[in-house]
Design an enzyme around this catalytic site. Sequence first.
Site, PDB file in Angstrom:
ATOM      1  N   TYR A 119       0.823  -1.083   0.116  1.00  0.00           N
ATOM      2  CA  TYR A 119      -0.026   0.055  -0.095  1.00  0.00           C
ATOM      3  C   TYR A 119       1.005   1.357  -0.035  1.00  0.00           C
ATOM      4  O   TYR A 119       0.620   2.183  -0.404  1.00  0.00           O
ATOM      5  CB  TYR A 119      -0.956  -0.005   1.284  1.00  0.00           C
ATOM      6  CG  TYR A 119      -1.963  -1.212   1.258  1.00  0.00           C
ATOM      7  CD1 TYR A 119      -2.214  -1.705   0.033  1.00  0.00           C
ATOM      8  CD2 TYR A 119      -2.688  -1.370   2.476  1.00  0.00           C
ATOM      9  CE1 TYR A 119      -3.057  -2.857   0.063  1.00  0.00           C
ATOM     10  CE2 TYR A 119      -3.480  -2.460   2.474  1.00  0.00           C
ATOM     11  CZ  TYR A 119      -3.695  -3.217   1.480  1.00  0.00           C
ATOM     12  OH  TYR A 119      -4.491  -4.521   1.457  1.00  0.00           O
ATOM     13  N   GLN A 182      -6.683 -14.542   1.615  1.00  0.00           N
ATOM     14  CA  GLN A 182      -7.691 -13.217   1.376  1.00  0.00           C
ATOM     15  C   GLN A 182      -7.695 -13.130   0.014  1.00  0.00           C
ATOM     16  O   GLN A 182      -6.761 -13.139  -0.691  1.00  0.00           O
ATOM     17  CB  GLN A 182      -6.883 -11.902   2.064  1.00  0.00           C
ATOM     18  CG  GLN A 182      -7.663 -10.697   2.016  1.00  0.00           C
ATOM     19  CD  GLN A 182      -6.799  -9.466   2.028  1.00  0.00           C
ATOM     20  OE1 GLN A 182      -6.258  -8.695   1.274  1.00  0.00           O
ATOM     21  NE2 GLN A 182      -6.510  -9.205   3.624  1.00  0.00           N
ATOM     22  N   TRP A 211     -12.300  -9.428   0.145  1.00  0.00           N
ATOM     23  CA  TRP A 211     -12.080  -7.941  -0.063  1.00  0.00           C
ATOM     24  C   TRP A 211     -12.720  -7.664  -1.047  1.00  0.00           C
ATOM     25  O   TRP A 211     -13.094  -8.352  -1.898  1.00  0.00           O
ATOM     26  CB  TRP A 211     -10.505  -7.433   0.062  1.00  0.00           C
ATOM     27  CG  TRP A 211      -9.885  -8.216  -0.936  1.00  0.00           C
ATOM     28  CD1 TRP A 211      -9.403  -9.549  -1.056  1.00  0.00           C
ATOM     29  CD2 TRP A 211      -9.363  -7.882  -2.283  1.00  0.00           C
ATOM     30  NE1 TRP A 211      -8.686  -9.769  -2.231  1.00  0.00           N
ATOM     31  CE2 TRP A 211      -8.603  -8.913  -3.091  1.00  0.00           C
ATOM     32  CE3 TRP A 211      -9.679  -6.649  -3.020  1.00  0.00           C
ATOM     33  CZ2 TRP A 211      -8.253  -8.752  -4.546  1.00  0.00           C
ATOM     34  CZ3 TRP A 211      -9.199  -6.454  -4.354  1.00  0.00           C
ATOM     35  CH2 TRP A 211      -8.483  -7.550  -5.111  1.00  0.00           C
ATOM     36  N   PRO A 213     -15.694  -6.059  -1.483  1.00  0.00           N
ATOM     37  CA  PRO A 213     -17.161  -6.396  -1.503  1.00  0.00           C
ATOM     38  C   PRO A 213     -18.139  -5.640  -2.471  1.00  0.00           C
ATOM     39  O   PRO A 213     -19.173  -5.867  -2.920  1.00  0.00           O
ATOM     40  CB  PRO A 213     -17.946  -6.328  -0.039  1.00  0.00           C
ATOM     41  CG  PRO A 213     -16.902  -5.466   0.502  1.00  0.00           C
ATOM     42  CD  PRO A 213     -15.715  -5.570   0.067  1.00  0.00           C
ATOM     43  N   ARG A 232     -13.351   7.270  -8.245  1.00  0.00           N
ATOM     44  CA  ARG A 232     -12.226   6.618  -8.442  1.00  0.00           C
ATOM     45  C   ARG A 232     -11.990   6.551  -9.970  1.00  0.00           C
ATOM     46  O   ARG A 232     -10.860   6.414 -10.470  1.00  0.00           O
ATOM     47  CB  ARG A 232     -12.165   5.451  -7.725  1.00  0.00           C
ATOM     48  CG  ARG A 232     -10.820   4.624  -7.510  1.00  0.00           C
ATOM     49  CD  ARG A 232     -11.020   3.216  -6.910  1.00  0.00           C
ATOM     50  NE  ARG A 232     -11.629   3.331  -5.534  1.00  0.00           N
ATOM     51  CZ  ARG A 232     -11.881   2.223  -4.712  1.00  0.00           C
ATOM     52  NH1 ARG A 232     -11.493   1.081  -5.024  1.00  0.00           N
ATOM     53  NH2 ARG A 232     -12.375   2.726  -3.663  1.00  0.00           N
ATOM     54  N   SER A 293     -13.758   5.433   2.357  1.00  0.00           N
ATOM     55  CA  SER A 293     -12.751   6.714   2.365  1.00  0.00           C
ATOM     56  C   SER A 293     -13.675   7.691   3.382  1.00  0.00           C
ATOM     57  O   SER A 293     -12.914   8.704   3.304  1.00  0.00           O
ATOM     58  CB  SER A 293     -12.342   7.406   1.027  1.00  0.00           C
ATOM     59  OG  SER A 293     -13.877   7.494   0.324  1.00  0.00           O
ATOM     60  N   GLN A 297     -19.734   6.442   4.488  1.00  0.00           N
ATOM     61  CA  GLN A 297     -19.617   4.986   3.918  1.00  0.00           C
ATOM     62  C   GLN A 297     -19.267   3.950   4.926  1.00  0.00           C
ATOM     63  O   GLN A 297     -20.116   2.853   4.717  1.00  0.00           O
ATOM     64  CB  GLN A 297     -18.421   5.047   3.078  1.00  0.00           C
ATOM     65  CG  GLN A 297     -18.731   5.851   1.764  1.00  0.00           C
ATOM     66  CD  GLN A 297     -17.518   6.066   0.719  1.00  0.00           C
ATOM     67  OE1 GLN A 297     -16.536   5.338   0.876  1.00  0.00           O
ATOM     68  NE2 GLN A 297     -17.859   6.539  -0.392  1.00  0.00           N
ATOM     69  N   GLU A 300     -22.440   3.135   6.830  1.00  0.00           N
ATOM     70  CA  GLU A 300     -23.426   2.430   6.205  1.00  0.00           C
ATOM     71  C   GLU A 300     -22.972   1.094   5.742  1.00  0.00           C
ATOM     72  O   GLU A 300     -24.005   0.083   6.326  1.00  0.00           O
ATOM     73  CB  GLU A 300     -23.560   3.351   4.699  1.00  0.00           C
ATOM     74  CG  GLU A 300     -24.538   2.559   3.789  1.00  0.00           C
ATOM     75  CD  GLU A 300     -24.604   3.189   2.388  1.00  0.00           C
ATOM     76  OE1 GLU A 300     -25.321   2.452   1.381  1.00  0.00           O
ATOM     77  OE2 GLU A 300     -23.852   4.231   2.263  1.00  0.00           O
ATOM     78  N   ASN A 301     -21.856   0.777   5.580  1.00  0.00           N
ATOM     79  CA  ASN A 301     -21.427  -0.577   5.446  1.00  0.00           C
ATOM     80  C   ASN A 301     -21.542  -1.504   6.572  1.00  0.00           C
ATOM     81  O   ASN A 301     -21.724  -2.611   6.432  1.00  0.00           O
ATOM     82  CB  ASN A 301     -20.188  -0.470   4.995  1.00  0.00           C
ATOM     83  CG  ASN A 301     -19.916  -0.049   3.162  1.00  0.00           C
ATOM     84  OD1 ASN A 301     -21.064   0.280   2.691  1.00  0.00           O
ATOM     85  ND2 ASN A 301     -18.787   0.477   2.917  1.00  0.00           N
TER      86      ASN A 301
END
Length: 335
Positions: A119, A182, A211, A213, A232, A293, A297, A300-301
């Site tokens: 990352y 993963q 990862w 989803p 994005r 981000s 969000q 909500e998730n």
Amino acid sequence: MQVSIACTDHNLKRGNGDHSKQSATSPNVVNQARAKFRTVAIIARSFGSFTPRHISLKESTGKHTGMKYRNLGKSGLRVSCLGLGEWTLHCFTIHTVAEQLMTIAYESGVNLFDTAEVYAGGRWLSCKPLSLRSSLIVRAMTYVINQGMAMYWGTSRWTAMEIMEAYSVARQFNLIPPVCEQAEYHLFQREKVEVQLPELYHKIGVGAMTWSPLACGIITGKYENGIPESSRASMKSYQWLKEKIVSEDGRKQQAKLKELNHIAEKLGCTLPQLAVAWCLRNEGVSSVLLGTSNPEQLTENLGAIQVLPKMTSHVVSEIDHILGNRPYSKKDYRS
């Protein structure tokens, strides 16, 4: 290669419950917190402790948060069924917001935080031959665990053959094998998690941590009418995502999302919540990593936990009918 981690140290300040205001904490504090995550192994405290082998592997629920916890593969490690992926934190988020997101997740019962050196532009041994790479990594992870720096380790984006190779190396040289893989998993990507990983679970006990989803935001529905300027897919470095969205397959996916949105409305949830709950309905998935981000969000998730009980066999069948991509499997996971 990327290796996943679960955080055990409580290194995040508990807030006053008001997540609408950004913290003024300095970047150094956030970097110190992230430093705790940057290790190539899996460690966990898991809000309860490690589960002895004789204890049932059934899902449990946190008393104060409602978060659900599952065993990671056949290990004694209990992880929250929703985790926080730090890739978007490193790429798109300022330091103060990143700390706020980690705090919200932690206070919501999340004990799994995913990060990796890649990352930050790190490099891995992807160019090495399979057997050499597996041998080096298994030896390195065994050393990390034997030194007390970690208790478990897992892989990310490895093929089933690579995982089996690592397991074979571990057995041959009396080393410690990985406990989980993963993998990418969402409504439009199912084969590996629903067919390949279940076989590995039954053979060697490897669990699944998933990862993306929401498929890099595609499943949120924001690309229904094109590419928003602030999205994005509008970024130059994400030309591949834009091409995927505007392709014929991408347009077909958007049409299916419109139908799925009707199901979400009937269940009283948003499309992203439905998508995350759909991932969680697979008992073979130990934890779903959320990429976000901003606090809205994430909140909500995290609400997908409330949708999970509504994912009846009828609802799942209805979703499968719309998607038309259910992979063939010899037997259900953990049947």
